[in-house]
Design a protein around this motif. Structure first.
Motif, PDB file in Angstrom:
ATOM      1  N   LEU A 173       0.841  -1.196   0.000  1.00  0.00           N
ATOM      2  CA  LEU A 173       0.000   0.000   0.000  1.00  0.00           C
ATOM      3  C   LEU A 173       0.879   1.250   0.000  1.00  0.00           C
ATOM      4  O   LEU A 173       0.586   2.225  -0.681  1.00  0.00           O
ATOM      5  CB  LEU A 173      -0.901  -0.025   1.235  1.00  0.00           C
ATOM      6  CG  LEU A 173      -2.360   0.360   1.033  1.00  0.00           C
ATOM      7  CD1 LEU A 173      -3.001  -0.399  -0.095  1.00  0.00           C
ATOM      8  CD2 LEU A 173      -3.145   0.153   2.306  1.00  0.00           C
ATOM      9  N   PRO A 194      -7.032   6.737   8.063  1.00  0.00           N
ATOM     10  CA  PRO A 194      -8.253   5.946   7.823  1.00  0.00           C
ATOM     11  C   PRO A 194      -8.026   4.448   7.996  1.00  0.00           C
ATOM     12  O   PRO A 194      -8.894   3.748   8.508  1.00  0.00           O
ATOM     13  CB  PRO A 194      -8.618   6.257   6.375  1.00  0.00           C
ATOM     14  CG  PRO A 194      -7.849   7.447   5.986  1.00  0.00           C
ATOM     15  CD  PRO A 194      -6.677   7.560   6.897  1.00  0.00           C
ATOM     16  N   TYR A 195      -6.861   3.973   7.596  1.00  0.00           N
ATOM     17  CA  TYR A 195      -6.598   2.535   7.697  1.00  0.00           C
ATOM     18  C   TYR A 195      -6.583   2.093   9.160  1.00  0.00           C
ATOM     19  O   TYR A 195      -6.999   1.001   9.488  1.00  0.00           O
ATOM     20  CB  TYR A 195      -5.260   2.194   7.029  1.00  0.00           C
ATOM     21  CG  TYR A 195      -5.094   0.724   6.725  1.00  0.00           C
ATOM     22  CD1 TYR A 195      -5.392   0.227   5.460  1.00  0.00           C
ATOM     23  CD2 TYR A 195      -4.666  -0.169   7.695  1.00  0.00           C
ATOM     24  CE1 TYR A 195      -5.268  -1.115   5.171  1.00  0.00           C
ATOM     25  CE2 TYR A 195      -4.537  -1.511   7.416  1.00  0.00           C
ATOM     26  CZ  TYR A 195      -4.835  -1.976   6.154  1.00  0.00           C
ATOM     27  OH  TYR A 195      -4.711  -3.316   5.873  1.00  0.00           O
ATOM     28  N   LEU A 275     -12.950  -4.237   9.043  1.00  0.00           N
ATOM     29  CA  LEU A 275     -13.077  -2.982   8.323  1.00  0.00           C
ATOM     30  C   LEU A 275     -12.036  -2.857   7.219  1.00  0.00           C
ATOM     31  O   LEU A 275     -12.244  -2.164   6.242  1.00  0.00           O
ATOM     32  CB  LEU A 275     -12.934  -1.807   9.291  1.00  0.00           C
ATOM     33  CG  LEU A 275     -14.176  -1.490  10.121  1.00  0.00           C
ATOM     34  CD1 LEU A 275     -13.915  -0.302  11.017  1.00  0.00           C
ATOM     35  CD2 LEU A 275     -15.358  -1.205   9.211  1.00  0.00           C
ATOM     36  N   ASN A 276     -10.924  -3.533   7.393  1.00  0.00           N
ATOM     37  CA  ASN A 276      -9.847  -3.372   6.423  1.00  0.00           C
ATOM     38  C   ASN A 276      -9.721  -4.551   5.466  1.00  0.00           C
ATOM     39  O   ASN A 276      -8.741  -4.691   4.764  1.00  0.00           O
ATOM     40  CB  ASN A 276      -8.512  -3.155   7.138  1.00  0.00           C
ATOM     41  CG  ASN A 276      -8.397  -1.735   7.621  1.00  0.00           C
ATOM     42  OD1 ASN A 276      -8.971  -0.835   7.006  1.00  0.00           O
ATOM     43  ND2 ASN A 276      -7.681  -1.525   8.690  1.00  0.00           N
ATOM     44  N   ALA A 277     -10.713  -5.410   5.442  1.00  0.00           N
ATOM     45  CA  ALA A 277     -10.633  -6.542   4.521  1.00  0.00           C
ATOM     46  C   ALA A 277     -10.629  -6.026   3.093  1.00  0.00           C
ATOM     47  O   ALA A 277     -11.272  -5.028   2.784  1.00  0.00           O
ATOM     48  CB  ALA A 277     -11.817  -7.467   4.748  1.00  0.00           C
ATOM     49  N   GLY A 278      -9.900  -6.721   2.242  1.00  0.00           N
ATOM     50  CA  GLY A 278      -9.943  -6.374   0.827  1.00  0.00           C
ATOM     51  C   GLY A 278      -8.867  -5.431   0.359  1.00  0.00           C
ATOM     52  O   GLY A 278      -8.827  -5.070  -0.808  1.00  0.00           O
ATOM     53  N   ALA A 279      -7.983  -5.012   1.259  1.00  0.00           N
ATOM     54  CA  ALA A 279      -6.889  -4.137   0.821  1.00  0.00           C
ATOM     55  C   ALA A 279      -5.908  -4.944  -0.005  1.00  0.00           C
ATOM     56  O   ALA A 279      -5.591  -4.620  -1.132  1.00  0.00           O
ATOM     57  CB  ALA A 279      -6.173  -3.544   2.019  1.00  0.00           C
ATOM     58  N   VAL A 280      -5.454  -6.014   0.583  1.00  0.00           N
ATOM     59  CA  VAL A 280      -4.547  -6.904  -0.121  1.00  0.00           C
ATOM     60  C   VAL A 280      -5.094  -8.307   0.048  1.00  0.00           C
ATOM     61  O   VAL A 280      -5.834  -8.576   0.971  1.00  0.00           O
ATOM     62  CB  VAL A 280      -3.112  -6.812   0.437  1.00  0.00           C
ATOM     63  CG1 VAL A 280      -2.549  -5.444   0.194  1.00  0.00           C
ATOM     64  CG2 VAL A 280      -3.091  -7.139   1.907  1.00  0.00           C
TER      65      VAL A 280
ATOM     66  N   LEU B  87      -5.225  -2.204  -2.704  1.00  0.00           N
ATOM     67  CA  LEU B  87      -6.338  -1.260  -2.762  1.00  0.00           C
ATOM     68  C   LEU B  87      -6.506  -0.603  -1.396  1.00  0.00           C
ATOM     69  O   LEU B  87      -6.118  -1.167  -0.384  1.00  0.00           O
ATOM     70  CB  LEU B  87      -7.629  -1.988  -3.144  1.00  0.00           C
ATOM     71  CG  LEU B  87      -7.591  -2.750  -4.463  1.00  0.00           C
ATOM     72  CD1 LEU B  87      -8.918  -3.445  -4.705  1.00  0.00           C
ATOM     73  CD2 LEU B  87      -7.258  -1.833  -5.615  1.00  0.00           C
ATOM     74  N   TYR B  88      -7.124   0.585  -1.400  1.00  0.00           N
ATOM     75  CA  TYR B  88      -7.399   1.259  -0.133  1.00  0.00           C
ATOM     76  C   TYR B  88      -8.739   0.759   0.384  1.00  0.00           C
ATOM     77  O   TYR B  88      -9.775   1.024  -0.223  1.00  0.00           O
ATOM     78  CB  TYR B  88      -7.394   2.775  -0.332  1.00  0.00           C
ATOM     79  CG  TYR B  88      -6.095   3.245  -0.935  1.00  0.00           C
ATOM     80  CD1 TYR B  88      -4.932   3.258  -0.179  1.00  0.00           C
ATOM     81  CD2 TYR B  88      -6.015   3.602  -2.271  1.00  0.00           C
ATOM     82  CE1 TYR B  88      -3.726   3.642  -0.735  1.00  0.00           C
ATOM     83  CE2 TYR B  88      -4.803   3.981  -2.839  1.00  0.00           C
ATOM     84  CZ  TYR B  88      -3.665   4.003  -2.058  1.00  0.00           C
ATOM     85  OH  TYR B  88      -2.471   4.366  -2.615  1.00  0.00           O
ATOM     86  N   PRO B  89      -8.733   0.022   1.490  1.00  0.00           N
ATOM     87  CA  PRO B  89      -9.944  -0.686   1.926  1.00  0.00           C
ATOM     88  C   PRO B  89     -11.083   0.241   2.329  1.00  0.00           C
ATOM     89  O   PRO B  89     -12.234  -0.143   2.297  1.00  0.00           O
ATOM     90  CB  PRO B  89      -9.469  -1.502   3.127  1.00  0.00           C
ATOM     91  CG  PRO B  89      -8.252  -0.808   3.602  1.00  0.00           C
ATOM     92  CD  PRO B  89      -7.604  -0.206   2.402  1.00  0.00           C
ATOM     93  N   PHE B  90     -10.738   1.473   2.701  1.00  0.00           N
ATOM     94  CA  PHE B  90     -11.760   2.382   3.212  1.00  0.00           C
ATOM     95  C   PHE B  90     -12.350   3.256   2.106  1.00  0.00           C
ATOM     96  O   PHE B  90     -13.169   4.117   2.371  1.00  0.00           O
ATOM     97  CB  PHE B  90     -11.161   3.259   4.319  1.00  0.00           C
ATOM     98  CG  PHE B  90      -9.788   3.761   3.968  1.00  0.00           C
ATOM     99  CD1 PHE B  90      -9.627   4.883   3.211  1.00  0.00           C
ATOM    100  CD2 PHE B  90      -8.656   3.043   4.370  1.00  0.00           C
ATOM    101  CE1 PHE B  90      -8.367   5.318   2.863  1.00  0.00           C
ATOM    102  CE2 PHE B  90      -7.390   3.476   4.025  1.00  0.00           C
ATOM    103  CZ  PHE B  90      -7.249   4.619   3.254  1.00  0.00           C
ATOM    104  N   PRO B 132     -13.750  -2.446  -1.580  1.00  0.00           N
ATOM    105  CA  PRO B 132     -12.986  -3.621  -2.052  1.00  0.00           C
ATOM    106  C   PRO B 132     -13.407  -4.922  -1.384  1.00  0.00           C
ATOM    107  O   PRO B 132     -13.409  -5.970  -2.018  1.00  0.00           O
ATOM    108  CB  PRO B 132     -11.545  -3.266  -1.683  1.00  0.00           C
ATOM    109  CG  PRO B 132     -11.513  -1.792  -1.702  1.00  0.00           C
ATOM    110  CD  PRO B 132     -12.866  -1.329  -1.242  1.00  0.00           C
ATOM    111  N   ARG B 133     -13.797  -4.863  -0.089  1.00  0.00           N
ATOM    112  CA  ARG B 133     -14.122  -6.118   0.584  1.00  0.00           C
ATOM    113  C   ARG B 133     -15.409  -6.733   0.053  1.00  0.00           C
ATOM    114  O   ARG B 133     -15.705  -7.884   0.328  1.00  0.00           O
ATOM    115  CB  ARG B 133     -14.212  -5.910   2.100  1.00  0.00           C
ATOM    116  CG  ARG B 133     -15.328  -5.004   2.550  1.00  0.00           C
ATOM    117  CD  ARG B 133     -15.501  -5.036   4.060  1.00  0.00           C
ATOM    118  NE  ARG B 133     -16.526  -4.094   4.466  1.00  0.00           N
ATOM    119  CZ  ARG B 133     -16.301  -2.812   4.711  1.00  0.00           C
ATOM    120  NH1 ARG B 133     -15.082  -2.341   4.601  1.00  0.00           N
ATOM    121  NH2 ARG B 133     -17.285  -2.010   5.061  1.00  0.00           N
TER     122      ARG B 133
END
Lengths: 281, 369
Positions: A173, A194-195, A275-280, B87-90, B132-133
């Motif tokens: 990221l 935010p992360y 909340l942070n799922a899906g970043a990588v 990707l930026y998750p937020f 993204p999630r």
């Protein structure tokens, strides 16, 4: 035959669960009892409390009315709110900046500096009270809001906690942000904060409560009701009068706890995982 | 123009072995250049040095004729797609794509237009408000692609972008990426460990192994003329057979003998000695024979429908793979005779290619080209 053994197993499991829950309920009651007692007595007239008749039926809100009208509890609440809010904002801001530096900037002696920050956590607050008192007195800060805020602008624990949170941010990221041309400031503000929202809210709640519950330091450094925060204010109620109005003191204590509960409730809303799922991947 | 790598080296610390040494390459404008190699060969390191995420220890990197060593990533004017998508998750899909553009302070109207275009290209228009999630792996990958498309840099770097996807999706995304690359006329540097991706996508392939460039060429040229053992083994499935062979007789000879039945006839004589011969599985022929005859025993048969892969063990204890077209009935433990159809590579003692024998099939390929 098999049906019977299935039923038996189910019955055993239910029995086991019942025992477990019974034990948990018992422990919960033990823990919650002083709080319930405190709340209950806050509705009782002081005479009944003094006589020890806790099963009295003279329940009323008189104690609460008295707390608001006869004491400076509103002023204490206001003082604590100002101090705690400022300390909370300062903690979140300064700790996150420091943690960002420890994670994303490369500089000489970075790790050594971080260990020094950690080392300050080993010193108990009580041990720092006397030198700190001398310092603030010489700075002329005694009996002023500043004396309850300036020494607490940052916290080693907050830096440590946020550093661990920032370390969870995937290296990709940061690399992606570098390629897209984000400056450090942009990455700090638009990605890091935010992360790590959950950690930031946790720290904010922790700092607010920590400041709200301060007792020793404000007691030493403030001399007027005008500036006293709630915890010291409560103590003040007790000694000011010869006859202690216990019902009113209990009511004040209940009032003082309310903001704490609000902070915890707001905080709890954020303690959701995923909340942070899906970043990588 | 394009991208030039001159003696690019990466080492961590002075005394340690470099993790990448003296990489030279020239990548033309608008080509799809694949860097391929096994894990740990330094291919991602090379890509990250081109991107500027990690510093170059030695050598010169030129992009469009300008030396780029030490230039920060954002000033190299390139985009990058990560294996992890990054990707930026937020942020929702549209904001993820717009993120870099906003950071570069582009006009909002133009950002909106580019995001819409990029999302249309990757078929994600209806997902623009999702996080993204809430997307599948393939869709996340496409968001990452859209992000690269939206930035108008003409150079795009991709670091194993498909390795997290399932096999079918991978094949589809492979085609989509190639199409996008052609449409946008991108110079695409694509890192992968998958030789199939390298073969099917690349204009040119760089094979990396052991911290060194093994070969740079077009995919077919690499397949047809592998520079050494490693390249020969890395390209082509099933893997090439590497067999030890002797020249026949004591003088220089054009005949290489592996065993009594399996031998290669070369155009040119080689000095007497021992060589390694590489024969692709489909250039071997297998015929069933009666008990005890022949030169090998079948140990495994994989019937794929359109072809049959047979593993056999030669009498000198060397395993060979043979690919026969169509469906072939062979039993386990069956005795067989394995012979060579002709095309083969001969490697010298230092593992490099010293001679090759082109067979009938090879000649046919040549005329098509």
């Amino acid at each position: 035959m098999e049906n019977v053994s299935v039923q038996q197993a189910q019955r055993q499991r239910r029995l086991g669960n019942s025992l477990k829950y019974f034990g948990l309920v018992l422990l919960a009651l033990i823990v919650i009892f002083p709080f319930v007692l405190g709340l209950w007595t806050s509705f009782l007239p002081s005479m009944d409390i003094a006589k020890g008749s806790y099963w009295s039926t003279h329940l009323s809100l008189n104690n609460y009315v008295a707390a608001f009208t006869k004491t400076k509890i509103l002023r204490y609440l206001f003082n604590s709110l100002v101090i705690s809010t400022l300390v909370m904002i300062a903690h979140v801001f300064f700790c996150s900046l420091a943690a960002y530096a420890f994670v994303f900037l490369k500089f000489k002696y970075r790790d050594a500096l971080f260990y020094i920050v950690l080392a300050t956590m080993m010193l108990p607050f009580e041990a720092e009270v006397i030198p700190n008192f001398t310092t603030v007195r010489q700075l002329g800060l005694l009996n002023h809001y500043a004396v309850m805020i300036i020494p607490f602008l940052t916290s080693a624990f907050g830096i440590f906690m946020l550093r661990q949170a920032f370390l969870q941010i995937p290296a990709d990221l940061k690399a992606a942000a570098d390629v897209e041309g984000l400056s450090h400031w942009q990455f700090y503000w638009q990605v890091t904060l935010p992360y790590s929202k959950i950690s930031l809210v946790t720290l904010a709640a922790y700092s607010f409560l920590g400041s709200w519950n301060q007792y020793l330091w404000p007691m030493l450094t403030t001399f007027s009701d005008h500036l006293r925060p709630v915890q010291d204010g409560l103590r003040q109620l007790q000694s000011e009068e010869t006859f202690n109005d216990w019902g009113m003191i209990q009511a004040s204590a209940a009032i003082v706890v309310v903001p704490t509960l609000i902070v915890l409730l707001i905080g709890q809303h954020y303690f959701k995982s995923g909340l942070n799922a899906g970043a990588v991947k | 123009m394009g991208i030039e790598l001159q003696g690019i080296t990466k080492s961590y610390g002075h005394d340690t072995q470099p993790v990448l040494s003296a990489v030279n390459a020239e990548i033309q404008d608008g080509e799809l250049f694949v860097i391929v190699g096994p894990s740990g060969c330094g291919k991602s390191t090379l890509l990250r040095m081109i991107a500027g995420i990690i510093p170059i220890s030695d050598g010169i990197l030129k992009i469009n004729g300008q030396i780029m060593n030490g230039v920060p990533p954002k000033d190299r004017n390139l985009s990058m797609v990560f294996q992890s998508y990054a990707l930026y998750p937020f942020l929702n899909v549209a904001d993820n794509v717009a993120f870099g553009l906003k950071a570069r302070k582009m006009a909002p109207a133009e950002i909106e237009q580019r995001v819409t275009e990029a999302l249309t290209m990757v078929n994600l228009t209806e997902y623009r408000d999702r996080k993204p999630r809430e997307l599948s792996g393939g869709q996340r990958q496409r968001v990452a692609l859209a992000r690269a498309i939206a930035s108008d840099s003409k150079i795009c770097l991709m670091d194993e972008p498909l390795s997290n996807l399932d096999a079918q999706l991978r094949v589809r995304m492979r085609a989509e990426i190639c199409e996008l690359q052609r449409q946008l006329n991108l110079t695409l540097i694509y890192v992968t460990h998958d030789q199939t991706e390298a073969m099917t996508m690349a204009d040119h392939v760089m094979v990396l192994n052991d911290q060194h460039v093994q070969q740079i060429d077009t995919p077919l040229a690499i397949y047809n003329h592998p520079a050494n053992h490693f390249v020969a083994q890395f390209f082509g499935t099933p893997q090439i057979n590497l067999l030890s062979a002797m020249t026949s007789g004591t003088a220089a000879s054009a005949q290489l003998v592996i065993d009594d039945d399996l031998e290669i006839e070369l155009d040119q004589p080689l000095a007497a000695g021992r060589y390694t011969v590489g024969i692709r599985p489909n250039e071997l022929q297998l015929t069933s024979v009666a008990d005890q005859a022949g030169n090998a025993t079948v140990i495994n048969v994989e019937a794929l429908g359109d072809q049959t892969i047979i593993e056999a063990i030669l009498d000198n204890d060397v395993e060979v793979r043979v690919v026969a077209a169509g469906q072939m009935q062979v039993a386990l433990d069956q005795r067989v005779t394995i012979t060579a159809l002709g095309p083969a590579f001969v490697f010298g003692t230092d593992d490099t290619l010293i001679a090759e024998q082109r067979g009938a099939k090879d000649a046919r390929v040549a005329t098509v080209n």
